[in-house]
Structures are given as C-alpha cells and as structure tokens.
Design a protein around this motif. Sequence first.
Motif, PDB file in Angstrom:
ATOM      1  N   SER A   3       0.844  -1.191   0.000  1.00 36.11           N
ATOM      2  CA  SER A   3       0.000   0.000   0.000  1.00 36.11           C
ATOM      3  C   SER A   3       0.882   1.244   0.000  1.00 36.11           C
ATOM      4  O   SER A   3       1.831   1.340   0.779  1.00 36.11           O
ATOM      5  N   ILE A   4       0.576   2.187  -0.882  1.00 36.94           N
ATOM      6  CA  ILE A   4       1.339   3.428  -1.025  1.00 36.94           C
ATOM      7  C   ILE A   4       0.377   4.590  -0.793  1.00 36.94           C
ATOM      8  O   ILE A   4      -0.739   4.580  -1.319  1.00 36.94           O
ATOM      9  N   ASN A   5       0.812   5.618  -0.029  1.00 39.15           N
ATOM     10  CA  ASN A   5      -0.092   6.748   0.160  1.00 39.15           C
ATOM     11  C   ASN A   5      -0.112   7.633  -1.093  1.00 39.15           C
ATOM     12  O   ASN A   5       0.769   7.561  -1.943  1.00 39.15           O
ATOM     13  N   ALA A   9       2.694   8.175  -4.088  1.00 36.83           N
ATOM     14  CA  ALA A   9       2.378   7.691  -5.432  1.00 36.83           C
ATOM     15  C   ALA A   9       2.591   8.792  -6.468  1.00 36.83           C
ATOM     16  O   ALA A   9       3.122   8.540  -7.545  1.00 36.83           O
ATOM     17  N   LYS A  10       2.172  10.010  -6.141  1.00 37.63           N
ATOM     18  CA  LYS A  10       2.365  11.127  -7.077  1.00 37.63           C
ATOM     19  C   LYS A  10       3.842  11.450  -7.240  1.00 37.63           C
ATOM     20  O   LYS A  10       4.311  11.723  -8.344  1.00 37.63           O
ATOM     21  N   THR A  11       4.582  11.384  -6.151  1.00 38.09           N
ATOM     22  CA  THR A  11       6.003  11.724  -6.174  1.00 38.09           C
ATOM     23  C   THR A  11       6.831  10.691  -6.931  1.00 38.09           C
ATOM     24  O   THR A  11       7.747  11.039  -7.667  1.00 38.09           O
ATOM     25  N   ARG A  12       6.501   9.407  -6.766  1.00 41.61           N
ATOM     26  CA  ARG A  12       7.316   8.323  -7.318  1.00 41.61           C
ATOM     27  C   ARG A  12       6.609   7.543  -8.419  1.00 41.61           C
ATOM     28  O   ARG A  12       6.873   6.371  -8.624  1.00 41.61           O
ATOM     29  N   LEU A  13       5.716   8.175  -9.160  1.00 43.90           N
ATOM     30  CA  LEU A  13       4.904   7.459 -10.147  1.00 43.90           C
ATOM     31  C   LEU A  13       5.749   6.670 -11.144  1.00 43.90           C
ATOM     32  O   LEU A  13       5.463   5.509 -11.420  1.00 43.90           O
ATOM     33  N   GLY A  25       2.213  -5.302  -8.374  1.00 44.94           N
ATOM     34  CA  GLY A  25       1.156  -4.316  -8.260  1.00 44.94           C
ATOM     35  C   GLY A  25       1.226  -3.599  -6.922  1.00 44.94           C
ATOM     36  O   GLY A  25       1.996  -3.965  -6.040  1.00 44.94           O
ATOM     37  N   PHE A  26       0.425  -2.540  -6.774  1.00 43.02           N
ATOM     38  CA  PHE A  26       0.362  -1.836  -5.502  1.00 43.02           C
ATOM     39  C   PHE A  26      -1.005  -1.193  -5.349  1.00 43.02           C
ATOM     40  O   PHE A  26      -1.782  -1.110  -6.297  1.00 43.02           O
ATOM     41  N   ILE A  27      -1.290  -0.759  -4.126  1.00 41.71           N
ATOM     42  CA  ILE A  27      -2.561  -0.118  -3.812  1.00 41.71           C
ATOM     43  C   ILE A  27      -2.269   1.314  -3.414  1.00 41.71           C
ATOM     44  O   ILE A  27      -1.357   1.576  -2.629  1.00 41.71           O
ATOM     45  N   ILE A  28      -3.047   2.256  -3.948  1.00 37.05           N
ATOM     46  CA  ILE A  28      -2.927   3.653  -3.557  1.00 37.05           C
ATOM     47  C   ILE A  28      -3.967   3.908  -2.479  1.00 37.05           C
ATOM     48  O   ILE A  28      -5.150   3.594  -2.645  1.00 37.05           O
TER      49      ILE A  28
END
Length: 79
Positions: A3-5, A9-13, A25-28
Amino acid sequence: MKSINMHEAKTRLSQLVARVAKGEGFIIAKAGKPVARVTAYDSPEIGQQKRIGFMAGEFTVPDDFDRMGQDEIVDMFGG
C-alpha cells in the motif's frame, strides 16, 4: 500487495510504474484507506487467477504412489 499513500504515489509514479511492469502491483491509499489497485494492464482479475486445483481431473495418482521406490530408498540409506 503493498500500500502506497497518495502523496508518495504522485512523487514516485515513474518508479512505481516500472515495478508494475515487472509484475508487482500496488494499492494507492488516501488517509489510510485503499482507493485504487494498480496492476499491469494484461494481468488477470483477482477472481480469474488460477489457484491450487487448476489441473483437477487432468491426471490420476497411482494407489501405490506413497510406496513407489521404497525398496531402493531403504537400500540407499543402508537399511
């Protein structure tokens, strides 16, 4: 799945998308609650993934399967 906050997610897209391309995969999450699951475009949906038992009925196991080669095994261990 990790899970990524939202901010991370925006910073490390770009980095996260590169990991998705490798099959990770990951979850935002926003405020700690999951809002989106990111997976590769061609990955199967969760309900479509193959699980244990996918070859049911494809072959048979002999009745003596657990005893096959037992004499050779005993000989190998000096029995």
